[in-house]
Each structure stands twice: as structure tokens, then as C-alpha cells.
Design a protein around this motif. Structure first.
Motif, mmCIF file in Angstrom:
data_model
loop_
_atom_site.group_PDB
_atom_site.id
_atom_site.type_symbol
_atom_site.label_atom_id
_atom_site.label_comp_id
_atom_site.label_asym_id
_atom_site.label_seq_id
_atom_site.Cartn_x
_atom_site.Cartn_y
_atom_site.Cartn_z
ATOM 1 N N TYR A 1 -10.713 3.701 13.389
ATOM 2 C CA TYR A 1 -9.321 3.961 13.883
ATOM 3 C C TYR A 1 -8.878 5.109 14.757
ATOM 4 O O TYR A 1 -9.297 6.078 14.135
ATOM 5 C CB TYR A 1 -7.857 3.328 12.623
ATOM 6 C CG TYR A 1 -8.062 2.381 11.816
ATOM 7 C CD1 TYR A 1 -9.279 2.638 10.965
ATOM 8 C CD2 TYR A 1 -7.619 1.300 12.559
ATOM 9 C CE1 TYR A 1 -9.627 0.810 10.326
ATOM 10 C CE2 TYR A 1 -7.747 0.087 11.449
ATOM 11 C CZ TYR A 1 -8.264 -0.137 10.437
ATOM 12 O OH TYR A 1 -8.937 -1.285 9.547
ATOM 13 N N TYR B 1 -5.022 7.342 15.603
ATOM 14 C CA TYR B 1 -3.931 7.165 15.298
ATOM 15 C C TYR B 1 -3.416 8.330 16.232
ATOM 16 O O TYR B 1 -3.975 9.575 16.034
ATOM 17 C CB TYR B 1 -3.084 7.365 14.016
ATOM 18 C CG TYR B 1 -3.631 6.164 12.778
ATOM 19 C CD1 TYR B 1 -4.341 5.697 12.627
ATOM 20 C CD2 TYR B 1 -2.401 5.395 12.900
ATOM 21 C CE1 TYR B 1 -4.811 4.912 11.932
ATOM 22 C CE2 TYR B 1 -2.432 4.566 12.460
ATOM 23 C CZ TYR B 1 -3.714 3.754 11.306
ATOM 24 O OH TYR B 1 -3.723 2.802 10.424
ATOM 25 N N GLY C 1 -5.693 -8.975 7.602
ATOM 26 C CA GLY C 1 -5.556 -7.659 8.487
ATOM 27 C C GLY C 1 -5.718 -6.408 8.601
ATOM 28 O O GLY C 1 -6.400 -6.262 7.888
ATOM 29 N N TYR D 1 -7.761 0.094 17.910
ATOM 30 C CA TYR D 1 -9.170 0.249 16.318
ATOM 31 C C TYR D 1 -10.213 -1.039 16.549
ATOM 32 O O TYR D 1 -10.358 -1.693 18.001
ATOM 33 C CB TYR D 1 -8.409 -0.659 15.050
ATOM 34 C CG TYR D 1 -8.519 -1.918 15.263
ATOM 35 C CD1 TYR D 1 -6.663 -2.620 16.208
ATOM 36 C CD2 TYR D 1 -8.995 -3.137 14.872
ATOM 37 C CE1 TYR D 1 -6.424 -4.139 16.449
ATOM 38 C CE2 TYR D 1 -8.672 -4.408 14.967
ATOM 39 C CZ TYR D 1 -7.292 -4.584 15.618
ATOM 40 O OH TYR D 1 -6.848 -5.975 15.552
ATOM 41 N N LEU E 1 -0.572 3.646 15.636
ATOM 42 C CA LEU E 1 -1.780 3.167 16.046
ATOM 43 C C LEU E 1 -2.387 3.332 17.440
ATOM 44 O O LEU E 1 -1.516 2.602 18.424
ATOM 45 C CB LEU E 1 -2.384 1.912 15.227
ATOM 46 C CG LEU E 1 -3.470 1.396 15.450
ATOM 47 C CD1 LEU E 1 -4.695 2.276 14.864
ATOM 48 C CD2 LEU E 1 -3.684 -0.244 14.790
ATOM 49 N N GLN F 1 -7.797 2.556 4.529
ATOM 50 C CA GLN F 1 -8.612 4.024 5.374
ATOM 51 C C GLN F 1 -8.168 4.851 4.460
ATOM 52 O O GLN F 1 -7.697 5.171 4.511
ATOM 53 C CB GLN F 1 -6.911 4.038 6.351
ATOM 54 C CG GLN F 1 -7.084 1.858 6.729
ATOM 55 C CD GLN F 1 -6.362 2.112 8.614
ATOM 56 O OE1 GLN F 1 -5.650 3.291 8.858
ATOM 57 N NE2 GLN F 1 -6.290 0.898 8.644
ATOM 58 N N THR G 1 -11.977 -4.708 5.885
ATOM 59 C CA THR G 1 -10.423 -5.089 4.157
ATOM 60 C C THR G 1 -9.393 -4.457 5.287
ATOM 61 O O THR G 1 -8.068 -4.534 5.320
ATOM 62 C CB THR G 1 -10.876 -4.134 2.957
ATOM 63 O OG1 THR G 1 -11.071 -2.695 3.762
ATOM 64 C CG2 THR G 1 -12.025 -4.975 2.640
ATOM 65 N N GLY G 2 -9.511 -3.235 6.161
ATOM 66 C CA GLY G 2 -8.540 -2.544 6.721
ATOM 67 C C GLY G 2 -7.483 -1.721 5.923
ATOM 68 O O GLY G 2 -6.962 -0.739 6.186
ATOM 69 N N ARG H 1 1.308 -4.751 3.992
ATOM 70 C CA ARG H 1 0.251 -5.418 4.937
ATOM 71 C C ARG H 1 -0.473 -6.812 4.606
ATOM 72 O O ARG H 1 -0.927 -6.687 3.266
ATOM 73 C CB ARG H 1 -0.364 -5.173 5.010
ATOM 74 C CG ARG H 1 -2.455 -4.685 6.020
ATOM 75 C CD ARG H 1 -3.700 -3.741 5.435
ATOM 76 N NE ARG H 1 -4.260 -4.592 4.881
ATOM 77 C CZ ARG H 1 -5.339 -4.890 4.264
ATOM 78 N NH1 ARG H 1 -6.016 -5.664 5.913
ATOM 79 N NH2 ARG H 1 -5.720 -5.604 3.325
ATOM 80 N N MET I 1 -5.137 -3.730 10.034
ATOM 81 C CA MET I 1 -4.781 -2.125 10.371
ATOM 82 C C MET I 1 -3.375 -2.014 9.439
ATOM 83 O O MET I 1 -2.796 -3.144 8.831
ATOM 84 C CB MET I 1 -3.429 -2.636 12.207
ATOM 85 C CG MET I 1 -4.628 -3.582 12.791
ATOM 86 S SD MET I 1 -3.504 -3.861 14.388
ATOM 87 C CE MET I 1 -2.805 -5.168 14.399
ATOM 88 N N LEU I 2 -3.164 -1.251 9.722
ATOM 89 C CA LEU I 2 -1.120 -0.079 8.697
ATOM 90 C C LEU I 2 -0.443 0.411 9.691
ATOM 91 O O LEU I 2 -0.651 0.751 10.833
ATOM 92 C CB LEU I 2 -2.110 1.255 8.043
ATOM 93 C CG LEU I 2 -3.624 0.583 6.881
ATOM 94 C CD1 LEU I 2 -3.312 2.144 6.153
ATOM 95 C CD2 LEU I 2 -2.139 -0.598 6.033
ATOM 96 N N TYR J 1 0.458 -1.298 -0.150
ATOM 97 C CA TYR J 1 -0.106 0.056 -0.206
ATOM 98 C C TYR J 1 0.759 1.307 0.322
ATOM 99 O O TYR J 1 2.246 0.913 -0.077
ATOM 100 C CB TYR J 1 -1.439 -0.020 1.552
ATOM 101 C CG TYR J 1 -1.931 -1.317 1.194
ATOM 102 C CD1 TYR J 1 -1.882 -2.368 1.647
ATOM 103 C CD2 TYR J 1 -3.602 -0.313 1.018
ATOM 104 C CE1 TYR J 1 -3.140 -3.048 1.292
ATOM 105 C CE2 TYR J 1 -4.394 -1.444 0.797
ATOM 106 C CZ TYR J 1 -4.554 -2.458 1.427
ATOM 107 O OH TYR J 1 -4.769 -3.396 1.318
#
Lengths: 110, 113
Positions: B34, B36, A95, B49, B46, B102, B98-99, A91, A97-98, A34
């Protein structure tokens, strides 16, 4: 998620194509690449992502090497508004999260 | 189209005071949400979430907490702020499960004095 390595900073002249590299040599088969960017004092902006094929959208192109160990984000005609920190993130497909690293501070010069 | 709101945009709070930052998303349902934080000159970290109402995962132990009382509302709180809590707080959402893609809000810049 695999770790990524990016140059700390890069620049290019306005109107030229910009190629931002990213190394992800430990990427596994079910991990996507990404790209995001963060303009100063704003939230990050999603740019593009890919698995193994090259991808293109209205913002940029993503070139992933055949062995998937590195990728390049291409901005075809850089403008001053493209000045930002660009993040390359790997990623896992499942998952949630990033994980943002340090990114590349990219400056477009007039 | 989807829109994400955060408020306030800026906040100055004394050490030891409570904190409540709110984030809401419009135009989608059952998003992942989320929180951050970005300290000055640092990368994004992060904090929390959520994949659904009442479901919160914490990534970094600290004096902050998060809650999701409604499907499209995410709240970041603290009972007593520390100087180290200063930073740029960003809320983001993604399509459930999917995540990867964002979408971030405008952020809240918090200064603890």
C-alpha cells in the motif's frame, strides 16, 4: 465499510487506565473493528482487532459491546509513550483496505 | 521477522520535477502493498494498493502512479510534481488476502517547493 465516530481529543494521567471509545453503529456482521495508533512523525502502528468477542494482547484490550455498535480500546497503564493519534477502523473481513478517519488525539500527562 | 524499508526519509523537490519513492519488504512473500499520503495536519489517504506483481489499484485520481516490478518492491512515481503533492508518504504491507493488519514503514517526508 461502516463509518466510525471518535472523540477528537482525550487525555489521562500517566499510570492510569485509558479508555478510548469508538462508535460504529452501522457495522455489519462481517466487519471487524481495528485499532491503530500513530505517534508523531511515524507510520501508524497496528494495535488490536476483533469481531465480537473481547480481545487482549500485550498492547491493549478491546471491548466490543454485545450489539457491536461501539467499542472501547483500553490501555491498562498509560505511559508518556502512548501519546498518539488513535484510529478506530471498521473493515469488511474480505477487504484489502483500511480507511483512516480523524482519530482521537490522546495525550498522556505526567 | 518482517521489515519494511522506505527511502529517502526526506526529500525536497521543485514543482515540475519527477518523483520516485521506493519501498521494499523483507521476510515475507506475496504481501499486499500500500501507498498512503498524509498531508500536513490531515488524515491518511490511501493512494494505491497492490495484491501482486504488476497489479495496481488506484484509489485517488491524481498525477501519481505506482508500480510493483518485484514481489516485495513497490514504487511511487510522478512525472511532474505539484505543490499539493507535499506530504508524508507511507508504505505498508499486509499478509496477502487479509489486509487488516497492516505494517507501516518509516515514511518519506516530501516537500515540493
Amino acid at each position: 465499510d461502516a463509518k466510525t465516530t471518535q472523540p477528537t481529543s482525550m487525555d489521562c494521567a500517566e499510570g492510569r487506565a485509558a479508555n478510548l471509545p469508538c462508535n460504529h453503529s452501522t457495522i455489519s456482521g462481517n466487519e471487524y473493528v481495528y485499532w491503530y495508533r500513530q505517534i508523531h512523525s511515524q507510520g501508524p502502528q497496528y494495535i488490536i482487532h476483533g469481531l465480537k468477542n473481547n480481545e487482549t494482547n500485550e498492547m491493549a484490550s478491546l471491548i466490543i459491546t454485545e450489539d457491536r455498535k461501539s467499542s472501547t480500546l483500553i490501555l491498562p497503564h498509560a505511559t508518556l509513550r502512548d501519546t498518539a493519534v488513535y484510529y478506530c477502523i471498521v473493515r469488511h473481513y474480505a477487504g484489502n483496505m483500511l480507511t483512516f478517519g480523524g482519530g482521537t488525539r490522546f495525550i498522556v500527562k505526567p | 521477522s518482517q521489515t519494511i524499508h522506505q527511502w529517502p526519509a526526506t526529500l525536497v523537490q521543485p514543482v515540475g520535477s519527477p518523483l520516485s519513492l521506493e519501498c521494499t519488504v523483507e521476510g515475507t512473500s506475496n504481501p499486499n502493498l500500500y501507498w498512503y499520503r498524509q498531508a500536513a495536519g490531515r488524515g491518511l489517504q490511501l493512494l494505491f494498493y497492490s495484491v501482486g506483481i504488476g497489479q495496481i489499484s488506484s484509489e485517488v485520481p491524481q498525477n501519481l502512479s505506482a508500480s510493483r516490478p518485484q514481489d516485495r518492491q513497490f514504487i511511487l512515481s510522478s512525472k511532474k510534481l505539484l505543490l499539493s503533492d507535499s506530504g508524508f508518504y507511507l508504505c505498508a504491507w499486509s499478509v496477502s488476502r487479509t489486509g487488516g493488519e497492516q505494517y507501516f514503514g518509516p515514511g518519506t517526508r516530501l516537500t515540493v517547493t
